[in-house]
Design a protein around this motif. Structure first.
Motif, short mmCIF file in Angstrom:
data_model
loop_
_atom_site.label_atom_id
_atom_site.label_comp_id
_atom_site.label_asym_id
_atom_site.label_seq_id
_atom_site.Cartn_x
_atom_site.Cartn_y
_atom_site.Cartn_z
N ILE A 174 49.56 -37.17 -53.76
CA ILE A 174 48.30 -37.56 -53.14
C ILE A 174 47.25 -36.57 -53.65
O ILE A 174 47.41 -35.36 -53.49
N THR A 175 46.21 -37.08 -54.25
CA THR A 175 45.22 -36.20 -54.87
C THR A 175 44.45 -35.41 -53.82
O THR A 175 44.31 -35.84 -52.66
N GLN A 176 43.93 -34.26 -54.26
CA GLN A 176 43.10 -33.46 -53.37
C GLN A 176 41.91 -34.26 -52.86
O GLN A 176 41.57 -34.22 -51.67
N GLN A 177 41.28 -35.00 -53.78
CA GLN A 177 40.10 -35.78 -53.39
C GLN A 177 40.43 -36.84 -52.33
O GLN A 177 39.65 -37.06 -51.41
N GLN A 178 41.59 -37.46 -52.49
CA GLN A 178 41.98 -38.49 -51.52
C GLN A 178 42.24 -37.88 -50.15
O GLN A 178 41.81 -38.41 -49.12
N LEU A 179 42.94 -36.75 -50.12
CA LEU A 179 43.20 -36.08 -48.85
C LEU A 179 41.91 -35.63 -48.19
O LEU A 179 41.72 -35.80 -46.98
N LEU A 180 41.01 -35.05 -48.98
CA LEU A 180 39.73 -34.59 -48.43
C LEU A 180 38.90 -35.76 -47.90
O LEU A 180 38.31 -35.68 -46.82
N LYS A 181 38.88 -36.85 -48.64
CA LYS A 181 38.11 -38.02 -48.21
C LYS A 181 38.68 -38.62 -46.94
O LYS A 181 37.94 -38.95 -46.00
N ASP A 182 40.01 -38.77 -46.88
CA ASP A 182 40.64 -39.42 -45.73
C ASP A 182 40.57 -38.57 -44.47
O ASP A 182 40.45 -39.11 -43.37
N ILE A 183 40.66 -37.25 -44.61
CA ILE A 183 40.81 -36.39 -43.44
C ILE A 183 39.52 -35.69 -43.05
O ILE A 183 39.20 -35.56 -41.87
N TRP A 184 38.74 -35.25 -44.04
CA TRP A 184 37.47 -34.57 -43.75
C TRP A 184 36.27 -35.49 -43.90
O TRP A 184 35.20 -35.20 -43.40
N GLY A 185 36.43 -36.59 -44.63
CA GLY A 185 35.33 -37.52 -44.82
C GLY A 185 34.80 -37.49 -46.24
O GLY A 185 35.00 -36.51 -46.97
N PRO A 186 34.11 -38.56 -46.67
CA PRO A 186 33.67 -38.69 -48.06
C PRO A 186 32.66 -37.63 -48.50
O PRO A 186 32.49 -37.42 -49.70
N HIS A 188 33.04 -34.51 -48.12
CA HIS A 188 33.73 -33.23 -48.30
C HIS A 188 34.73 -33.26 -49.46
O HIS A 188 35.60 -32.39 -49.53
N VAL A 189 34.59 -34.22 -50.36
CA VAL A 189 35.59 -34.34 -51.43
C VAL A 189 35.57 -33.16 -52.40
O VAL A 189 36.52 -32.97 -53.16
N GLU A 190 34.50 -32.36 -52.39
CA GLU A 190 34.45 -31.20 -53.27
C GLU A 190 34.90 -29.92 -52.56
O GLU A 190 34.99 -28.87 -53.20
N ASN A 191 35.16 -30.00 -51.25
CA ASN A 191 35.51 -28.80 -50.49
C ASN A 191 37.02 -28.55 -50.52
O ASN A 191 37.69 -28.56 -49.49
N SER A 192 37.54 -28.29 -51.71
CA SER A 192 38.99 -28.17 -51.86
C SER A 192 39.55 -26.95 -51.13
O SER A 192 40.74 -26.91 -50.83
N HIS A 193 38.68 -25.95 -50.84
CA HIS A 193 39.18 -24.77 -50.13
C HIS A 193 39.63 -25.12 -48.72
O HIS A 193 40.53 -24.48 -48.18
N TYR A 194 39.00 -26.16 -48.10
CA TYR A 194 39.47 -26.62 -46.79
C TYR A 194 40.94 -26.99 -46.87
O TYR A 194 41.76 -26.61 -46.04
N LEU A 195 41.26 -27.77 -47.88
CA LEU A 195 42.62 -28.28 -48.05
C LEU A 195 43.60 -27.15 -48.37
O LEU A 195 44.72 -27.11 -47.83
N ARG A 196 43.19 -26.23 -49.23
CA ARG A 196 44.08 -25.12 -49.58
C ARG A 196 44.44 -24.29 -48.35
O ARG A 196 45.59 -23.85 -48.18
N ILE A 197 43.46 -24.07 -47.47
CA ILE A 197 43.71 -23.29 -46.25
C ILE A 197 44.72 -24.02 -45.36
O ILE A 197 45.68 -23.41 -44.85
N VAL A 198 44.53 -25.32 -45.18
CA VAL A 198 45.43 -26.09 -44.32
C VAL A 198 46.83 -26.13 -44.91
O VAL A 198 47.84 -25.97 -44.20
N ILE A 199 46.94 -26.36 -46.21
CA ILE A 199 48.25 -26.37 -46.85
C ILE A 199 48.93 -25.01 -46.68
O ILE A 199 50.14 -24.92 -46.42
N GLY A 200 48.16 -23.92 -46.82
CA GLY A 200 48.71 -22.59 -46.63
C GLY A 200 49.26 -22.40 -45.22
O GLY A 200 50.36 -21.85 -45.03
N HIS A 201 48.52 -22.86 -44.22
CA HIS A 201 48.98 -22.76 -42.83
C HIS A 201 50.23 -23.61 -42.61
O HIS A 201 51.16 -23.19 -41.91
N LEU A 202 50.24 -24.80 -43.19
CA LEU A 202 51.42 -25.66 -43.06
C LEU A 202 52.65 -24.98 -43.64
O LEU A 202 53.72 -24.98 -43.03
#
Length: 229
Positions: A174-186, A188-202
């Protein structure tokens, strides 16, 4: 689908629920009611209705979020019933998996006709998988629970949303852009640091070593995937 079908109404307005209940029961339907998104999702998982009628303005969570979470584990038809009349809201709901959209105020005969139409296209017989198992990890999409070696793992909403999205497509990237779009909204597709933080916590909570992952693999520069058992 016969008239004994079950309709779940998720709406925080008692008068709307009462009006719909009287109208639907008069047509032979069984009606379930929930006043919050969390209650509605739980009831949907337990009772398995044939159609879900969903308001967007709920007290505990936005109806768009309820729709996205419901679509993680069910393909039952959803009719959105809302005062929100903008094209953007309608497009968002339809893109998130709604089958129909009716704005309030509404005519009851048209509403009932739309319910009948949705029942004609309701899935028959084949239930969607609601729990994903990867070794000692279980992601229960219906009850929004994550178990590691039979012990429940406490996750934030965003952490669960990311893991659930990966669990819906085990083994697939699942691409970073797809995860960001689906979960944070369209927006935030460039805010990849949001996703990295969540993946790190997971990974911390699942004791998952990123260099030798058991559960979440990183595809460098592309995205993430949940490893298959």
């Amino acid at each position: 689908m016969s008239l004994c079908a079950t309709i779940l109404v998720i709406d925080d307005e008692p008068q709307i629920r009462k009006f719909l209940r009287i109208s639907l029961v008069s047509q032979g339907y069984t009606v379930l009611e929930a006043a919050t998104g969390a209650e509605g999702l739980s009831m949907a998982a337990l009772q398995q209705p044939d159609v879900l009628v969903l308001d967007l303005g709920l007290p505990d969570m936005d109806g768009q979020q309820v729709l996205r979470e419901f679509r993680e584990w069910s393909n039952v038809p959803v009719l959105v019933l809302s005062v929100r009349a903008s094209e953007a809201q309608k497009v968002q709901a339809l893109d998130s998996g709604a089958n129909d959209y009716v704005t309030k105020p509404f005519g009851i005969q048209e509403f009932l006709a739309r319910i009948r139409a949705l029942l004609r296209q309701a899935p028959q017989g084949e239930a969607r998988e609601t729990a994903v198992q990867v070794g000692p990890l279980t992601v229960d999409l219906a009850y929004r629970r994550v178990l590691l070696e039979d012990v429940e793992v406490a996750l934030t909403r965003k952490e669960y949303a990311v893991l659930a999205q990966l669990a819906r497509h085990p083994g697939r990237v699942i691409t970073q852009q797809q995860l960001l779009k689906d979960i944070w909204g369209p927006t935030h597709v460039e805010n990849s640091h949001y996703l990295r933080i969540v993946i790190g916590h997971l990974r911390q909570k699942l004791a998952d070593d990123p260099t030798h992952p058991r559960f979440i693999a990183t595809e460098a520069g592309v995205g993430y995937r949940l490893l298959e058992a």
